[in-house]
Design an enzyme around this catalytic site. Structure first.
Site, PDB file in Angstrom:
ATOM      1  N   ASP A  48     -65.709  61.341 -84.387  1.00 34.26           N
ATOM      2  CA  ASP A  48     -65.310  62.449 -85.275  1.00 34.26           C
ATOM      3  C   ASP A  48     -66.152  62.418 -86.548  1.00 34.26           C
ATOM      4  O   ASP A  48     -66.115  61.431 -87.284  1.00 34.26           O
ATOM      5  CB  ASP A  48     -63.812  62.295 -85.593  1.00 34.26           C
ATOM      6  CG  ASP A  48     -63.339  63.302 -86.622  1.00 34.26           C
ATOM      7  OD1 ASP A  48     -63.973  64.375 -86.734  1.00 34.26           O
ATOM      8  OD2 ASP A  48     -62.338  63.018 -87.307  1.00 34.26           O
ATOM      9  N   ASP A  52     -61.166  65.247 -89.135  1.00 31.24           N
ATOM     10  CA  ASP A  52     -59.948  65.949 -88.725  1.00 31.24           C
ATOM     11  C   ASP A  52     -59.229  65.213 -87.593  1.00 31.24           C
ATOM     12  O   ASP A  52     -58.235  65.709 -87.050  1.00 31.24           O
ATOM     13  CB  ASP A  52     -60.242  67.412 -88.332  1.00 31.24           C
ATOM     14  CG  ASP A  52     -61.101  67.519 -87.083  1.00 31.24           C
ATOM     15  OD1 ASP A  52     -61.540  66.466 -86.553  1.00 31.24           O
ATOM     16  OD2 ASP A  52     -61.342  68.654 -86.628  1.00 31.24           O
ATOM     17  N   ASP A  56     -66.194  65.405 -82.297  1.00 35.74           N
ATOM     18  CA  ASP A  56     -66.931  66.669 -82.343  1.00 35.74           C
ATOM     19  C   ASP A  56     -68.405  66.459 -81.980  1.00 35.74           C
ATOM     20  O   ASP A  56     -68.838  65.323 -81.777  1.00 35.74           O
ATOM     21  CB  ASP A  56     -66.769  67.331 -83.717  1.00 35.74           C
ATOM     22  CG  ASP A  56     -67.039  66.349 -84.854  1.00 35.74           C
ATOM     23  OD1 ASP A  56     -67.986  65.545 -84.732  1.00 35.74           O
ATOM     24  OD2 ASP A  56     -66.278  66.366 -85.848  1.00 35.74           O
ATOM     25  N   ASP A 125     -70.090  70.970 -68.438  1.00 34.96           N
ATOM     26  CA  ASP A 125     -68.958  71.053 -67.530  1.00 34.96           C
ATOM     27  C   ASP A 125     -68.724  72.528 -67.221  1.00 34.96           C
ATOM     28  O   ASP A 125     -68.517  73.330 -68.135  1.00 34.96           O
ATOM     29  CB  ASP A 125     -67.721  70.434 -68.208  1.00 34.96           C
ATOM     30  CG  ASP A 125     -66.795  69.761 -67.225  1.00 34.96           C
ATOM     31  OD1 ASP A 125     -66.547  70.350 -66.164  1.00 34.96           O
ATOM     32  OD2 ASP A 125     -66.326  68.644 -67.525  1.00 34.96           O
ATOM     33  N   ASP A 233     -66.190  71.744 -62.166  1.00 37.86           N
ATOM     34  CA  ASP A 233     -64.763  71.419 -62.088  1.00 37.86           C
ATOM     35  C   ASP A 233     -64.126  72.016 -60.825  1.00 37.86           C
ATOM     36  O   ASP A 233     -64.322  73.205 -60.542  1.00 37.86           O
ATOM     37  CB  ASP A 233     -64.087  72.003 -63.336  1.00 37.86           C
ATOM     38  CG  ASP A 233     -62.704  71.455 -63.578  1.00 37.86           C
ATOM     39  OD1 ASP A 233     -62.596  70.256 -63.844  1.00 37.86           O
ATOM     40  OD2 ASP A 233     -61.732  72.241 -63.501  1.00 37.86           O
ATOM     41  N   GLU A 298     -66.968  68.567 -58.563  1.00 34.57           N
ATOM     42  CA  GLU A 298     -65.721  67.799 -58.498  1.00 34.57           C
ATOM     43  C   GLU A 298     -64.903  68.410 -57.370  1.00 34.57           C
ATOM     44  O   GLU A 298     -64.611  69.609 -57.394  1.00 34.57           O
ATOM     45  CB  GLU A 298     -64.955  67.879 -59.818  1.00 34.57           C
ATOM     46  CG  GLU A 298     -63.795  66.896 -59.857  1.00 34.57           C
ATOM     47  CD  GLU A 298     -62.571  67.397 -60.587  1.00 34.57           C
ATOM     48  OE1 GLU A 298     -61.742  66.576 -60.991  1.00 34.57           O
ATOM     49  OE2 GLU A 298     -62.419  68.629 -60.750  1.00 34.57           O
ATOM     50  N   HIS A 371     -62.215  61.127 -67.279  1.00 35.65           N
ATOM     51  CA  HIS A 371     -61.137  61.456 -68.217  1.00 35.65           C
ATOM     52  C   HIS A 371     -59.802  61.704 -67.519  1.00 35.65           C
ATOM     53  O   HIS A 371     -58.807  61.980 -68.189  1.00 35.65           O
ATOM     54  CB  HIS A 371     -61.554  62.692 -69.011  1.00 35.65           C
ATOM     55  CG  HIS A 371     -61.743  63.886 -68.120  1.00 35.65           C
ATOM     56  ND1 HIS A 371     -62.749  63.944 -67.174  1.00 35.65           N
ATOM     57  CD2 HIS A 371     -61.038  65.039 -67.990  1.00 35.65           C
ATOM     58  CE1 HIS A 371     -62.654  65.082 -66.511  1.00 35.65           C
ATOM     59  NE2 HIS A 371     -61.628  65.765 -66.985  1.00 35.65           N
ATOM     60  N   ASP A 372     -59.780  61.656 -66.187  1.00 31.78           N
ATOM     61  CA  ASP A 372     -58.541  61.871 -65.440  1.00 31.78           C
ATOM     62  C   ASP A 372     -57.978  60.583 -64.835  1.00 31.78           C
ATOM     63  O   ASP A 372     -56.931  60.621 -64.183  1.00 31.78           O
ATOM     64  CB  ASP A 372     -58.781  62.841 -64.261  1.00 31.78           C
ATOM     65  CG  ASP A 372     -59.128  64.249 -64.708  1.00 31.78           C
ATOM     66  OD1 ASP A 372     -58.728  64.648 -65.824  1.00 31.78           O
ATOM     67  OD2 ASP A 372     -59.805  64.954 -63.930  1.00 31.78           O
TER      68      ASP A 372
HETATM   69  O1  ISL Z   1     -56.156  64.360 -62.674  1.00 31.89           O
HETATM   70  C1  ISL Z   1     -55.774  64.624 -61.587  1.00 31.89           C
HETATM   71  C2  ISL Z   1     -54.630  64.039 -61.010  1.00 31.89           C
HETATM   72  O2  ISL Z   1     -54.071  63.239 -61.917  1.00 31.89           O
HETATM   73  C3  ISL Z   1     -56.449  65.534 -60.722  1.00 31.89           C
HETATM   74  O3  ISL Z   1     -55.578  66.142 -59.860  1.00 31.89           O
HETATM   75  C4  ISL Z   1     -57.185  66.578 -61.516  1.00 31.89           C
HETATM   76  O4  ISL Z   1     -56.303  67.475 -62.060  1.00 31.89           O
HETATM   77  C5  ISL Z   1     -58.111  67.263 -60.576  1.00 31.89           C
HETATM   78  O5  ISL Z   1     -58.995  66.285 -60.155  1.00 31.89           O
HETATM   79  C6  ISL Z   1     -58.867  68.359 -61.274  1.00 31.89           C
HETATM   80  O6  ISL Z   1     -59.458  67.901 -62.434  1.00 31.89           O
HETATM   81  C7  ISL Z   1     -60.219  68.769 -63.185  1.00 31.89           C
HETATM   82  O7  ISL Z   1     -59.638  70.043 -63.352  1.00 31.89           O
HETATM   83  C8  ISL Z   1     -58.443  70.100 -64.127  1.00 31.89           C
HETATM   84  C9  ISL Z   1     -58.528  69.308 -65.417  1.00 31.89           C
HETATM   85  O8  ISL Z   1     -57.245  69.156 -65.954  1.00 31.89           O
HETATM   86  C10 ISL Z   1     -59.137  67.962 -65.215  1.00 31.89           C
HETATM   87  O9  ISL Z   1     -59.269  67.292 -66.434  1.00 31.89           O
HETATM   88  C11 ISL Z   1     -60.457  68.174 -64.544  1.00 31.89           C
HETATM   89  O10 ISL Z   1     -61.206  67.007 -64.407  1.00 31.89           O
HETATM   90  C12 ISL Z   1     -58.214  71.537 -64.412  1.00 31.89           C
HETATM   91  O11 ISL Z   1     -59.363  72.111 -64.970  1.00 31.89           O
END
Ligand code: ISL
Length: 606
Positions: A48, A52, A56, A125, A233, A298, A371-372
């Site tokens: 950051d 804030d 960023d 992305d 995505d 993805e 990040h998931d």
């Molecule tokens: O994180 C998941 C399960 O816990 C996955 O089902 C995830 O939602 C899925 O892989 C899709 O992910 C992507 O699209 C989503 C977004 O929330 C995720 O961060 C992204 O990586 C919707 O855009």
């Protein structure tokens, strides 16, 4: 042996070229992303610059030297577009502008230029399965049933014989990825719109050519700004069986899931027009520019067969996909928030199956984290006593597979899970929706907290610790989400100063990939598949072999090389990379004893 003695006949080449020359020309023909390592930045939590509490773009630019030292070739930037941030930017309201929370387009141009100066490309992305409900396209679409953009999204009436709004009136029983129905009633017109994710993420109708045209134009607009490609995505969800023109089957209910909603996967994963859409995108976007771009899809639920087709260069669709099979190996009967222990042979077998399946055609994307997902050192390593060694060893096995490795921010520091102990600490809508549903599902609070602590997406979303100053140098303000405890010692500054750190191990893995073609090209063979602690495999080309042996346990592990099928061959004396400063080596009888979580990569001539 001289080049001439090594000569082989290559069809169509006159005079015959040497094997070495052929290798050289093959290497030259290799796409650049075969040798690349990608680093994922989740902007909100990276750095950051303005106090804030939210990371960023200028913050990212200020940290580029960290990434240059690590040696990565590409940054995949999670969304920085304008967004109401219902799903942290995966809900986009303007594809060609930067969200004020992250900075400006000028800041992004500056980042692209500064990254390029360090030989780092930026992959954006691409979130085009859905937009935000605040995108002007959706505002227009929802404004009236006669809107010119009505058909840009999936609008459907209530189920025949029901009244809109009553339980069970949804057009299908499909559950959303984030709990609840995948349909939302819009009072204004009395119809439902489809949202596979949150209700603020309505799904775009890719059957409509105007929608596709707008998306391709937007992608070209980004390529003109000098980016290196796209991470796409949930791209395998864009073709849906919803009774669209020429598409068989429509509005079918899905089999019940653990939460009572239906699983609609068969109706929208890898739908009938996937190949056509991706090939059209390739032609309309990437073929319109000189150079080669990195494209990674993805693809939740993707099968190996589908992945082979998506990534077959002859099909001109995408370069590689993120598969999820290995991410499900520790899900219990109640799903991902009900985790069970990993059985190591399952994980080894899964990755080996993908290695074999994409050996001749296609290409693998290799990842532990994003990040998931929870942090790998907490998930399948040991984030206590053996944090450093287990993080290194997990990195080693992944990076020594064949494919393009992805490193998620903080993974190179061996960051553990967030360690949250109360519901109030969570920010992610998937976790919060699940918690809101817990009562209905009969899940007790302690069980809920255990599930979230293991699997919440927030585990990966806490701020990157840069140094030992307040808030780890991430922000001078209040971070938008709590810091992961332990940043006073686990931080980038400390890691860079310590040659034995996880950071320097990742740096060496990246360096090895850049220097040694065996890492890129070598054929993969899994050894001792049933072993429950040992992960061993070889990578072999015409002239060299890497032997990877890794102890995935906290116990010392001894074995004879012959036991794992490695008798004979040149001695294993050269160490290419290892988790410990003094790598263990086989004794005179070919017996090797690995320390807890130790891994060694040997290199020898063949
Ligand atoms: O994180 C998941 C399960 O816990 C996955 O089902 C995830 O939602 C899925 O892989 C899709 O992910 C992507 O699209 C989503 C977004 O929330 C995720 O961060 C992204 O990586 C919707 O855009």
């Amino acid at each position: 042996m001289t080049d001439t003695a090594d000569a082989v006949a290559v069809p169509g080449s006159e005079p015959p070229v040497t094997r070495r020359e052929r290798r050289r020309s093959e290497a030259a023909a290799r796409p650049w992303w075969h040798t690349a390592v990608v680093y994922q930045v989740y902007p909100r939590s990276f750095s950051d610059s303005d106090g804030d509490g939210i990371g960023d773009i200028p913050g990212i630019t200020s940290r580029l030297d960290h990434l240059a030292e690590l040696g990565v070739d590409v940054i995949w930037l999670s969304p920085v577009y304008r967004s109401p941030h219902d799903d942290n930017g995966y809900d986009i309201s303007d594809y060609t502008d930067v969200d004020p929370a992250f900075g400006t387009l000028a800041d992004l141009d500056h980042l692209i230029a500064e990254a390029a100066a360090r030989d780092i490309g930026i992959v954006m992305d691409l979130v085009v399965n859905h937009t935000s409900d605040e995108h002007e396209w959706f505002r227009d679409s929802r404004s009236s049933a006669d809107s010119a953009k009505r058909d840009w999204y999936w609008w459907r009436p209530a189920r025949p014989g029901t009244t809109a709004g009553e339980p069970g009136a949804e057009p299908t029983n499909w559950g959303s990825f984030f709990s609840g129905s995948a349909w939302q009633l819009d009072e204004a017109t009395g119809e439902y719109y489809l949202h596979l994710f949150s209700r603020k993420q309505p799904d775009l109708n890719w059957e409509n050519p105007e929608v596709r045209g707008e998306i391709y134009a937007m992608m070209r607009w980004w390529l003109r700004r000098g980016i290196a490609g796209f991470r796409m995505d949930v791209i395998n969800l864009i073709s849906k069986r919803l009774g669209a023109d020429g598409v068989p089957g429509s509005l079918a209910d899905g089999a019940p899931r653990a939460d009572g909603w239906g699983n609609g996967f068969p109706q929208y994963v890898d739908g009938p027009r996937m190949d056509a859409f991706l090939a059209e995108m390739h032609q309309q976007v990437f073929d319109a520019f000189p150079g080669t771009y990195l494209t990674v899809g993805e693809t939740p639920g993707v099968t190996l067969e589908q992945a082979r087709s998506y990534t077959d260069p002859a099909n001109r669709e995408v370069d590689m996909v993120f598969q999820f099979e290995h991410m499900g190996l520790d899900s219990g009967v109640g799903g991902k928030f009900d985790p069970k222990p990993l059985h190591l042979p399952d994980l080894k077998a899964n990755l080996a199956r993908w290695q074999d399946g994409l050996a001749e055609t296609g290409w693998n994307a290799l990842y532990w984290d994003n990040h998931d997902q929870p942090r790998i050192v907490s998930r399948w390593g040991d984030d206590g006593e053996h944090r450093v060694a287990s993080a290194k060893t997990l990195a080693t096995v992944l990076h020594l597979h064949r494919g393009t490795p992805y490193v998620y921010q903080g993974e190179e520091l061996g960051m553990p899970n967030a360690g949250f102990t109360s519901l109030a600490q969570y920010r992610d809508l998937e976790s919060l929706n699940y918690a809101a549903d817990a009562d209905r599902l009969g899940i007790e609070e302690a069980t809920l907290l255990r599930g979230l602590a293991a699997q919440s997406r927030d585990n990966a979303r806490t701020p990157v610790p840069w140094d030992a100053s307040p808030n780890a140098g991430f922000t001078t303000g209040e971070p938008w989400i709590d810091m992961t405890p332990g940043w006073e010692t686990v931080n980038a500054q400390a890691a860079r100063a310590d040659q034995g750190s996880v950071f320097h191990h990742y740096r060496r893995l990246v360096e090895l990939r850049h220097a040694d073609p065996v890492v890129v090209d070598g054929a993969f063979e899994l050894l001792a598949p049933d072993h429950e602690q040992l992960w061993a495999f070889t990578r072999t080309t015409a002239d060299a072999q890497l032997v990877v042996v890794a102890n995935l346990s906290g116990e010392e592990l001894g074995f004879a090389m012959a036991e794992i099928g490695l008798d004979g061959g040149a001695p294993l004396s050269e160490v290419a990379v290892a988790s410990h400063a003094e790598a263990s080596r086989p004794d005179g009888e070919g017996r090797l004893v690995l320390r807890p979580w130790e891994s060694v990569v040997f290199r020898r001539a063949v």
